[in-house]
Every structure is written in structure tokens, then in C-alpha cells.
Design an enzyme around this catalytic site. Structure first.
Site, PDB file in Angstrom:
ATOM      1  N   TYR A   1     -16.527  46.166 102.027  1.00 21.33           N
ATOM      2  CA  TYR A   1     -16.389  45.773 100.605  1.00 21.33           C
ATOM      3  C   TYR A   1     -17.076  44.422 100.357  1.00 21.33           C
ATOM      4  O   TYR A   1     -17.852  44.271  99.407  1.00 21.33           O
ATOM      5  CB  TYR A   1     -14.898  45.711 100.245  1.00 21.33           C
ATOM      6  CG  TYR A   1     -14.613  45.370  98.798  1.00 21.33           C
ATOM      7  CD1 TYR A   1     -14.848  46.291  97.778  1.00 21.33           C
ATOM      8  CD2 TYR A   1     -14.077  44.134  98.452  1.00 21.33           C
ATOM      9  CE1 TYR A   1     -14.560  45.977  96.448  1.00 21.33           C
ATOM     10  CE2 TYR A   1     -13.788  43.809  97.132  1.00 21.33           C
ATOM     11  CZ  TYR A   1     -14.039  44.736  96.132  1.00 21.33           C
ATOM     12  OH  TYR A   1     -13.754  44.416  94.820  1.00 21.33           O
TER      13      TYR A   1
ATOM     14  N   LYS B   1     -20.366  43.715  97.988  1.00 19.68           N
ATOM     15  CA  LYS B   1     -20.335  42.811  96.837  1.00 19.68           C
ATOM     16  C   LYS B   1     -21.291  41.622  97.034  1.00 19.68           C
ATOM     17  O   LYS B   1     -21.886  41.135  96.069  1.00 19.68           O
ATOM     18  CB  LYS B   1     -18.901  42.327  96.589  1.00 19.68           C
ATOM     19  CG  LYS B   1     -17.944  43.438  96.156  1.00 19.68           C
ATOM     20  CD  LYS B   1     -18.335  44.054  94.820  1.00 19.68           C
ATOM     21  CE  LYS B   1     -17.235  44.956  94.260  1.00 19.68           C
ATOM     22  NZ  LYS B   1     -17.565  45.548  92.953  1.00 19.68           N
TER      23      LYS B   1
HETATM   24  P1  NAP Z   1      -9.841  50.494  89.051  1.00 20.09           P
HETATM   25  O1  NAP Z   1      -8.656  50.171  88.199  1.00 20.09           O
HETATM   26  O2  NAP Z   1      -9.651  51.291  90.294  1.00 20.09           O
HETATM   27  O3  NAP Z   1     -10.926  51.233  88.129  1.00 20.09           O
HETATM   28  C1  NAP Z   1     -12.168  51.633  88.649  1.00 20.09           C
HETATM   29  C2  NAP Z   1     -12.623  52.909  87.974  1.00 20.09           C
HETATM   30  O4  NAP Z   1     -13.873  53.308  88.572  1.00 20.09           O
HETATM   31  C3  NAP Z   1     -11.656  54.075  88.184  1.00 20.09           C
HETATM   32  O5  NAP Z   1     -11.497  54.835  87.006  1.00 20.09           O
HETATM   33  C4  NAP Z   1     -12.346  54.901  89.271  1.00 20.09           C
HETATM   34  O6  NAP Z   1     -11.985  56.264  89.257  1.00 20.09           O
HETATM   35  C5  NAP Z   1     -13.804  54.691  88.901  1.00 20.09           C
HETATM   36  N1  NAP Z   1     -14.712  55.022  90.004  1.00 20.09           N
HETATM   37  C6  NAP Z   1     -14.470  54.936  91.341  1.00 20.09           C
HETATM   38  N2  NAP Z   1     -15.517  55.399  92.037  1.00 20.09           N
HETATM   39  C7  NAP Z   1     -16.440  55.792  91.128  1.00 20.09           C
HETATM   40  C8  NAP Z   1     -17.718  56.383  91.236  1.00 20.09           C
HETATM   41  N3  NAP Z   1     -18.253  56.691  92.422  1.00 20.09           N
HETATM   42  N4  NAP Z   1     -18.422  56.666  90.095  1.00 20.09           N
HETATM   43  C9  NAP Z   1     -17.879  56.386  88.892  1.00 20.09           C
HETATM   44  N5  NAP Z   1     -16.649  55.863  88.720  1.00 20.09           N
HETATM   45  C10 NAP Z   1     -15.927  55.553  89.832  1.00 20.09           C
HETATM   46  O7  NAP Z   1     -10.598  49.161  89.495  1.00 20.09           O
HETATM   47  P2  NAP Z   1     -10.545  47.662  88.895  1.00 20.09           P
HETATM   48  O8  NAP Z   1      -9.519  46.915  89.638  1.00 20.09           O
HETATM   49  O9  NAP Z   1     -10.522  47.695  87.427  1.00 20.09           O
HETATM   50  O10 NAP Z   1     -11.951  47.115  89.421  1.00 20.09           O
HETATM   51  C11 NAP Z   1     -13.146  47.237  88.666  1.00 20.09           C
HETATM   52  C12 NAP Z   1     -14.249  46.488  89.377  1.00 20.09           C
HETATM   53  O11 NAP Z   1     -13.857  45.122  89.557  1.00 20.09           O
HETATM   54  C13 NAP Z   1     -14.592  47.027  90.763  1.00 20.09           C
HETATM   55  O12 NAP Z   1     -15.968  46.948  90.992  1.00 20.09           O
HETATM   56  C14 NAP Z   1     -13.848  46.076  91.688  1.00 20.09           C
HETATM   57  O13 NAP Z   1     -14.443  46.008  92.966  1.00 20.09           O
HETATM   58  C15 NAP Z   1     -13.987  44.773  90.933  1.00 20.09           C
HETATM   59  N6  NAP Z   1     -12.965  43.774  91.274  1.00 20.09           N
HETATM   60  C16 NAP Z   1     -11.643  43.996  90.995  1.00 20.09           C
HETATM   61  C17 NAP Z   1     -10.696  43.014  91.322  1.00 20.09           C
HETATM   62  C18 NAP Z   1      -9.231  43.201  91.020  1.00 20.09           C
HETATM   63  O14 NAP Z   1      -8.434  42.343  91.421  1.00 20.09           O
HETATM   64  N7  NAP Z   1      -8.817  44.243  90.327  1.00 20.09           N
HETATM   65  C19 NAP Z   1     -11.107  41.811  91.922  1.00 20.09           C
HETATM   66  C20 NAP Z   1     -12.465  41.623  92.203  1.00 20.09           C
HETATM   67  C21 NAP Z   1     -13.378  42.608  91.865  1.00 20.09           C
HETATM   68  P3  NAP Z   1     -10.826  56.776  90.310  1.00 20.09           P
HETATM   69  O15 NAP Z   1      -9.603  55.959  90.035  1.00 20.09           O
HETATM   70  O16 NAP Z   1     -10.669  58.214  89.986  1.00 20.09           O
HETATM   71  O17 NAP Z   1     -11.392  56.514  91.681  1.00 20.09           O
END
Ligand code: NAP
Length: 265
Positions: free
Chosen positions: A154, A158
Site C-alpha cells: 500500500y 501510494k
Molecule cells: P472506501 O470507503 O473503501 O471507498 C473506496 C471505494 O472504492 C469503494 O466503493 C470501493 O468498492 C471502490 N473500489 C475499490 N476497488 C476498486 C476498483 N478496482 N475500481 C473501482 N472502484 C474500486 O475507501 P476510503 O476510505 O473512502 O478511501 C478512499 C481513498 O482514500 C483510497 O484511495 C484510500 O487509499 C485513500 N485514503 C484513505 C484514508 C482513510 O483513512 N480512509 C487515509 C489515507 C488515504 P468496494 O467497497 O466494493 O471495494
């Protein structure tokens, strides 16, 4: 209405941070396409956002597919006729120590988080070059800036995405295209709420100088800025939205210590 009449694609916007970004873009006047692997939830989110008459579409896309990005851009062109903004938000987490991570797991995480963003940027970037205008925003992570146990695939993905931001910013600058990224700290999403136990929450609240998780709207605010004319001279930049987490070293008082880090009176 800082994004009035702009057309934005947000990947992974069925829920979480992506949904907050899509919502903020709609509120700023943009027409939005939600591209997510979860077709049902994406459709539900799109109809929720379209309630007040806003133009929002959704399409099932797997950004890791070789043709996923092209299909997403082709769909957006059919629906709205241009692509002004792309937010590469779709991503998956992974918690595997380097020596325990299989090649299959490594490749899956890199494929979705890094290759997926590359392919979407390539497809959208080609259209943006024809338009002479575009904003690409990559959602990275603090795990790509600092070492952390269990973050090999991961974090590498990133970190790669941050460098891709810089390379594409330089390559596309003369085409009227800005490429930047946002580096979230720990953000409390529904998924995060379900996955983080009490001890994890307390650990983050200790380590983040602002002593709290961020909320998805705080990432969305940064994504509006980077998509709007307000950031026209911002290019190749990584914008940390992390409560000071990246800047922090030792946090006081250390667990079990009475030393507050302040000078004794
Ligand atoms: P999330 O709630 O899991 O939402 C991500 C969405 O992307 C989900 O609907 C997921 O579908 C979809 N997805 C996964 N794989 C995919 C693919 N191959 N093609 C298209 N869609 C796909 O995640 P989040 O926490 O909002 O995070 C969003 C972004 O922010 C990510 O890039 C994550 O790495 C980054 N981020 C998050 C945090 C945090 O604390 N939340 C911190 C740093 C960075 P499914 O659920 O069906 O898999």
C-alpha cells in the site's frame, strides 16, 4: 459555484472519501460521473446526489482492468461531452508485513492503487489535451510518505502515485492541465469506523497532533480547491490534509511518562 458546468469523474465515489468529494463537486455546480466497482452502491449514491436536479451519473468500473479507464472516459464523453476533472480516489487498503506479502497480494494492491490511477489518468489526460484544459487529482496516503508496519504494498503504491503526480504535472503543464495530489491522514469513513477497534482509534488520536481523525468533508474541501481556478498555479503538489501527522515526530506525553515535553518550572 466554483465548479459551475465543469465535468468531473470521481473513481471509488460510491462511498467514503470519494462520495464526499462527489457531493462537494455537485454542490459547487459540477456534473459528476461516479466510477466504482460497486455498481449498486454507485447508482444509489448517484441518485441521492441527483435529487435536487443535479446531473450525476454512475458506471461500474474496475480501475484495475486494462480498459477500465478508457471505458470510464468514453462513458463520460457520451453523457457530458467533456472531462474537466479526474479524481483518482478508488483504492484498497492492505495490512501485510513485507516478508509475509505474497506476490499476488502485492500485485493486486499496486494494480488498483497505482496502475488503476495511471490508466484513468492516461485516458482522461488524452481527452484533456484535446480540450487544452484539465485537473487531475490523485488521492494518496501518509503511508506513502512514512514507514509503517504492514504497509509495504500500500505504501509503495501510494508513494508511486505521488511521484506519478509530479511526472504528469511536468509533462502536461504546457497543455493547460494541472496534476496534484491530496495526502489524507486517518479519515473516519464508514469502512474505517467498522475496521478500527478502540485501541487503534486511541493510538491515532494520540499520534495526530490535532488529536483526532479527519472527516471525509475535509478531504473534499481540498479536492474542491485543487479542481477550481483558485489552484491554477498549483502544480505537482502534494497537499497533506492530516492534522499535522506528517510533520510530527515524538508526541508528548509519551505513554506511561509524566514528561510533557515542556520545560520544568
Ligand atoms: P472506501 O470507503 O473503501 O471507498 C473506496 C471505494 O472504492 C469503494 O466503493 C470501493 O468498492 C471502490 N473500489 C475499490 N476497488 C476498486 C476498483 N478496482 N475500481 C473501482 N472502484 C474500486 O475507501 P476510503 O476510505 O473512502 O478511501 C478512499 C481513498 O482514500 C483510497 O484511495 C484510500 O487509499 C485513500 N485514503 C484513505 C484514508 C482513510 O483513512 N480512509 C487515509 C489515507 C488515504 P468496494 O467497497 O466494493 O471495494
Amino acid at each position: 459555484m466554483r465548479l459551475k458546468d465543469r465535468v468531473a469523474i470521481v473513481t471509488g465515489a460510491a462511498q467514503g472519501i470519494g462520495k464526499a468529494i462527489a457531493t462537494a463537486y455537485v454542490n459547487e455546480g459540477a456534473r459528476v460521473v461516479i466510477g466504482d466497482i460497486n455498481a449498486d452502491l454507485a447508482a444509489q449514491t448517484a441518485s441521492e446526489l441527483a435529487k435536487d436536479g443535479s446531473e450525476v451519473r454512475s458506471i461500474r468500473v474496475d480501475v484495475a482492468d486494462a480498459t477500465g479507464g478508457q471505458e470510464l472516459v468514453a462513458y463520460t464523453m457520451r453523457e457530458f461531452g467533456r472531462v474537466d476533472i479526474l479524481v483518482n480516489n478508488a483504492g484498497i487498503g492492505a495490512n501485510k508485513r513485507a516478508l509475509e506479502c505474497s506476490l499476488e497480494e502485492w500485485e493486486r494492491v499496486i494494480r488498483i492503487n497505482l496502475t488503476g490511477a495511471f490508466l484513468c489518468s492516461q485516458a482522461a489526460g488524452r481527452q484533456m489535451v484535446k480540450q487544452g484544459y484539465g485537473k487531475i487529482i490523485n488521492i494518496c496516503s501518509l503511508s506513502g510518505q512514512r514507514g509503517g508496519i504492514g504497509r509495504a504494498p500500500y505504501g509503495a503504491a501510494k508513494a508511486g502515485l505521488e511521484l506519478l503526480t509530479k511526472v504528469m504535472a511536468v509533462e502536461l503543464a504546457e497543455e493547460g492541465i494541472n496534476v496534484n495530489d491530496i495526502v489524507p491522514g486517518p479519515i473516519m469513513t464508514d469502512v474505517g469506523r467498522a475496521m478500527h477497534d478502540r485501541a487503534t482509534v486511541e493510538a491515532y488520536e494520540f499520534l495526530v497532533p490535532q488529536r483526532r481523525y479527519g472527516v471525509p468533508d475535509e478531504i473534499a474541501n481540498a479536492a474542491v480547491f485543487l479542481a477550481s481556478a483558485e489552484s491554477d498555479y498549483v502544480n505537482g503538489h502534494s497537499l497533506n490534509v492530516d492534522g499535522g501527522f506528517q510533520a510530527a515526530g515524538l508526541m508528548y506525553p509519551l505513554p506511561g511518562s509524566s514528561d510533557t515535553g515542556r520545560e520544568k518550572q
